[in-house]
Motif scaffolding. Sequence first.
Motif, mmCIF file in Angstrom:
data_model
loop_
_atom_site.group_PDB
_atom_site.id
_atom_site.type_symbol
_atom_site.label_atom_id
_atom_site.label_comp_id
_atom_site.label_asym_id
_atom_site.label_seq_id
_atom_site.Cartn_x
_atom_site.Cartn_y
_atom_site.Cartn_z
ATOM 1 N N LEU A 1 37.463 37.288 34.054
ATOM 2 C CA LEU A 1 36.980 38.096 35.169
ATOM 3 C C LEU A 1 38.136 38.599 36.038
ATOM 4 N N CYS A 2 39.160 37.766 36.193
ATOM 5 C CA CYS A 2 40.321 38.181 36.992
ATOM 6 C C CYS A 2 41.071 39.336 36.339
ATOM 7 N N LEU A 3 41.026 39.430 35.004
ATOM 8 C CA LEU A 3 41.721 40.512 34.308
ATOM 9 C C LEU A 3 41.107 41.877 34.606
ATOM 10 N N LEU A 4 39.899 41.892 35.138
ATOM 11 C CA LEU A 4 39.250 43.135 35.552
ATOM 12 C C LEU A 4 39.164 43.252 37.062
ATOM 13 N N GLY A 5 39.774 42.306 37.783
ATOM 14 C CA GLY A 5 39.701 42.331 39.243
ATOM 15 C C GLY A 5 38.324 42.012 39.775
ATOM 16 N N LEU A 6 37.522 41.288 39.005
ATOM 17 C CA LEU A 6 36.162 40.967 39.425
ATOM 18 C C LEU A 6 36.121 39.744 40.340
#
Length: 593
Positions: free
Chosen positions: A53-58
Amino acid sequence: MRPTSGTLVEVDDLRVTFGGEVDAVRGVSFALRAGESMAIVGESGSGKSTVALCLLGLIQPPEASGSVRVAGHELLGADEATLRDVRWSTAAIALQGTPFNPVATVGAQVAEPLRDRRSMSRSEANRQAASLAEEVALDPALLARYPHQLSGGERRRASLAMVLALDPQLVVLDEPTAGLDTVTRRDVVARIRDLAARRGFALVVISHDLPDAAQLAERLLVLYAGEAMEVGETGRVLGEPAHPYSWALVGAYPVMSTTKDLRPIRGQPPDPRTVPPGCPFHPRCTQAEAVCSESRPILVASRGRAVACHFGGLKELLRATGIAKSFGRGADAVQALDGVSLVVREGESVGLIGPSGSGKSTLAAILAGHLAPDDGRVMLGDAELPASWRGGGHKALRRQIQLVMQDPADALSPRLTVRQLVREPLDIDGQLDPAARDRAVASMLEAVGLPGAGSFLDARTHELSGGQLQRIALARALVVRPKLLVADEPTAMLDASEQARLLTVLRERQIEMGLGLVLVSHDMAVVRKVVDRIVVLDRGRVVEEGPSQQVAVTPGSATARLLVAAAPAFAAIPDAAAADPFLAGVPNPNIHP
């Protein structure tokens, strides 16, 4: 196909804390070049999906800290315009479980990014969605259906089509094959590999399925309690895992090549609210020392990959080098062992197998320190086993290694009761008070499946069965909590039921206590169910060595092939009527005309 040069993803010291107390990710760092692939694996709750999720800035500050850069864009703390520019067109994610909108058709959802970001007309977007469906091997006619009208595999393909809609440079797939049957899983994996090769996107796969990760990713990151334990080339990490957690994780996974019974990882993963200090894996690790609970290890280069372990990875528990032993003198001398070398790693089980007279029991006695070699040496950790235990100066070392003999009558005195037999090693050791010794005896007897109280404790050997005697011998060996157990043909004198019971107890105790195990046997069918690695002896020499599934299924030496051919097996059951003429013409009640 895109060029595969330049760093596309840079993650530096990523930390995620939910609610101020749940540490989901703790200092993860890695980089990914354009066109590369990486799988992030680990047990449930290890933080895999949070990283995705962090890889998409979520996930954003204050929950997330550190740095996540994709194609030069910093996503942590980025404004909405930057995040919108990156998502779908630069990086896209297929979330675990393919969460589609249940009130919109699948086609409308696949076409949505095209209409929203490329300003396509409805008809143009629908044509492109149909083309994407064909590319992921999904029948375009299914796009008119609602998500609940598609199978699990069809929904996964639809999700993949939606992810590829804007041709992103980075594709993140969270558990892309979870819940699928094996045939569908194989097809989905093959399709993903083909798409990655043709389109050239970088791929991050989140998975607990190690074989799928091995097929999809060039590199592997093993995550535990939110921390990276091992990072390296996938084949190397899975084929020869270095970190104790990676090794345990691979050993717990069932694959068709597995011959031994599955080995669960002992203990439980930590609560992310109370992750232990130091190395988070140390409460479950077989080789943990004081430094493991006091200091957190960092990833350092070791054995061709990066490993977060104070010891560089799995330690050697025992190493025997150039062992030679002969009996008799002159012309009557018999060379029992000739230059035998052997390694047992922490928590590993190794099978010594060979025909009668091959030197197995002699080597077992030498490894346990009961017999001195003529040449060579045996190291237990950093200490060399002495030629003799006499004098009492090696009491601590002797406690670390125990031998279970083939015939319990050779090890158990008929004059002692069960309580006295199991307690005797503790009495000799002298470290515990009498009450603690009695508690340890009761606990260990129960651990091997025997009564820990009552009249059984006062029984003598002539009152017990062979299976009970062998389990008492096992309890006697384990009560001092050794690091290595050498079991010399422990099931040779037992019937099949007692053999199965003893092997089950032995395997359970090995896992629970974190023991190294050397199992001596002439029976390949027994050995292959228990050990990780098999060493084949013949005429005092090692003639073959390898993983149990390799030696037991595709043996390379003539001795191993002979042992495999001689292993017990049930004959195929022929047709009953054809085999027995008396049954010919007898109607079968299970067959109805």
